[in-house]
Every structure is written in C-alpha cells, then in structure tokens.
Design an enzyme around this catalytic site. Structure first.
Site, PDB file in Angstrom:
ATOM      1  CG  ASN A  62      -0.497  -0.321   2.503  1.00  0.00           C
ATOM      2  OD1 ASN A  62       0.485  -1.036   2.646  1.00  0.00           O
ATOM      3  ND2 ASN A  62      -1.144   0.209   3.522  1.00  0.00           N
ATOM      4  CD  GLU A  64      -1.458   4.472   4.668  1.00  0.00           C
ATOM      5  OE1 GLU A  64      -0.961   5.293   5.469  1.00  0.00           O
ATOM      6  OE2 GLU A  64      -2.137   3.485   5.027  1.00  0.00           O
ATOM      7  CB  CYS A  73      -5.350  -1.379  -1.785  1.00  0.00           C
ATOM      8  SG  CYS A  73      -6.701  -0.681  -0.839  1.00  0.00           S
ATOM      9  CD  GLU A  75      -5.297  -5.981  -1.482  1.00  0.00           C
ATOM     10  OE1 GLU A  75      -4.755  -4.865  -1.362  1.00  0.00           O
ATOM     11  OE2 GLU A  75      -6.075  -6.439  -0.628  1.00  0.00           O
ATOM     12  CB  CYS A 112     -10.900  -2.861   0.257  1.00  0.00           C
ATOM     13  SG  CYS A 112     -10.298  -2.124  -1.274  1.00  0.00           S
ATOM     14  CB  CYS A 115      -8.668  -4.645  -3.887  1.00  0.00           C
ATOM     15  SG  CYS A 115      -7.520  -3.324  -3.457  1.00  0.00           S
TER      16      CYS A 115
HETATM   17  N1  THU Z   1      -5.346  -1.615   2.386  1.00  0.00           N
HETATM   18  C1  THU Z   1      -4.785  -2.393   1.425  1.00  0.00           C
HETATM   19  O1  THU Z   1      -3.644  -2.167   0.991  1.00  0.00           O
HETATM   20  N2  THU Z   1      -5.515  -3.441   0.945  1.00  0.00           N
HETATM   21  C2  THU Z   1      -6.781  -3.735   1.347  1.00  0.00           C
HETATM   22  O2  THU Z   1      -7.393  -4.666   0.817  1.00  0.00           O
HETATM   23  C3  THU Z   1      -7.407  -2.972   2.419  1.00  0.00           C
HETATM   24  C4  THU Z   1      -6.651  -1.822   2.947  1.00  0.00           C
HETATM   25  C5  THU Z   1      -4.577  -0.464   2.892  1.00  0.00           C
HETATM   26  C6  THU Z   1      -5.141   0.886   2.557  1.00  0.00           C
HETATM   27  C7  THU Z   1      -4.565   1.743   3.652  1.00  0.00           C
HETATM   28  O3  THU Z   1      -3.266   2.181   3.247  1.00  0.00           O
HETATM   29  C8  THU Z   1      -4.412   0.805   4.830  1.00  0.00           C
HETATM   30  O4  THU Z   1      -4.513  -0.514   4.314  1.00  0.00           O
HETATM   31  C9  THU Z   1      -5.465   0.991   5.909  1.00  0.00           C
HETATM   32  O5  THU Z   1      -6.741   0.953   5.377  1.00  0.00           O
END
Ligand code: THU
Length: 166
Positions: A62, A64, A73, A75, A112, A115
């Site tokens: 991920n 940010e 994210c 994925e 999520c 994704c």
């Molecule tokens: N996140 C992912 O990378 N993949 C997911 O399927 C769910 C959430 C990340 C997004 C954010 O940077 C952190 O997890 C918290 O939500």
C-alpha cells in the site's frame, strides 16, 4: 418471484505450514512487500504478491498519501503493475498479508471492495481462475479458488460494452 441459493467454498488452513510450496512462496513474497509499504498514516502495512501464468511473481504494497484518497491498496499496486508490464499474462494466484506496527495481525486480511472489483476484471481478462491466498502476519490462511467467491455479481465489461455507445 423466485429465490435462488448460491453456495461458495473457502478453504481454511490452520497455518501456512499446511500449504503447498508455491502458495507459501507467494505469502513469503507478500510479507516481504508488506515490510516496505508506505503507510505513515495508518501504520497498517499490506503486501500483495501476484503469480502470473508466465511464471513471474509481481509484488506490491500500500502507498498512502497525505491527501488520503490519493493512496492505493497493495493488491491494486501489484495488479496494475503486473498488467502494465505483462499485459499478455493472466494472474493465477494472489497472496495478501499485512503487518501492523501496533499489534501482530493474527487473522486473514481480506481485500477491500475496490480491489475485489479490479481483481475480478483481471481474472476475466486473463481467462483463468484467480486463487486468492489470505493471511495476517501469522495464523490461519483462507484460500478462495476464484473471484466469483469474493465478488459474485461483479460489474463487468460485457455489460458496460452492451449499453455504452462506441
Ligand atoms: N489496504 C490495502 O492495501 N488493501 C486492502 O485490501 C485494504 C486496505 C490499505 C489501505 C490503507 O493504506 C491501509 O490498508 C489501511 O486501510
């Protein structure tokens, strides 16, 4: 009116030691990717590793951003890169794991909704079932054999192309 019942199958493993070598390898690579995620806001580091049918493994984590919605994210970072570099190859397995700086994550990380939509489209594009291997930092592993399990009735290109003008 009629009602239909749909069934789906999820395999649960008590720990990663029950998995075959190729799934373990994918989880190891997802964990390695999670360790260098850019997650200064949530401190929740997610890693994804995609196995393509050409034998290549592509990883992502991920990313940010101070403008929160601009982040992405793990994925999708992995899948977008995989499809930009190897557009002719199909994703056949994707492992997801995460590292929390606060408390070790002992339950599987499930992707999520956004994704899942992206995973479903690349599964359809590739024409091969996409296995998803989900684990936390430690503990049980969930495996689904196709995105039809994680996202039934997904929005798909065939419906879109039928109704939009070309
Ligand atoms: N996140 C992912 O990378 N993949 C997911 O399927 C769910 C959430 C990340 C997004 C954010 O940077 C952190 O997890 C918290 O939500």
């Amino acid at each position: 009116m009629s009602k239909e019942i749909y069934q789906f199958e999820i395999s649960t493993y008590k720990s990663e030691s029950e998995l075959d070598q190729s799934d373990r390898e994918l989880l190891t690579q997802a964990h390695e990717a999670a360790s260098h995620a850019y997650a200064p806001y949530s401190h929740f580091k997610v890693g994804a590793a995609v196995r393509l049918n050409n034998g290549v493994i592509v990883t992502g984590n991920n990313q940010e951003n101070a403008a929160y919605p601009s982040g992405l994210c793990a994925e999708r970072v992995a899948l977008f890169f995989a499809n930009s570099k190897y557009p002719e190859s199909a994703p056949v397995a994707l492992a997801i794991t995460a590292i929390s700086e606060k408390t070790p994550i002992s339950e599987p990380i499930t992707p999520c909704g956004s994704c899942r939509q992206v995973m479903a489209e690349y599964e359809k594009k590739g024409g091969k079932d996409l296995r998803v291997i989900m684990r936390g930092q430690e503990g049980p592993v969930l495996i689904t054999h196709s995105m039809k399990v994680l996202l039934p009735f997904s929005f798909a290109d065939d419906l879109l192309l039928k109704y939009i003008s070309k």
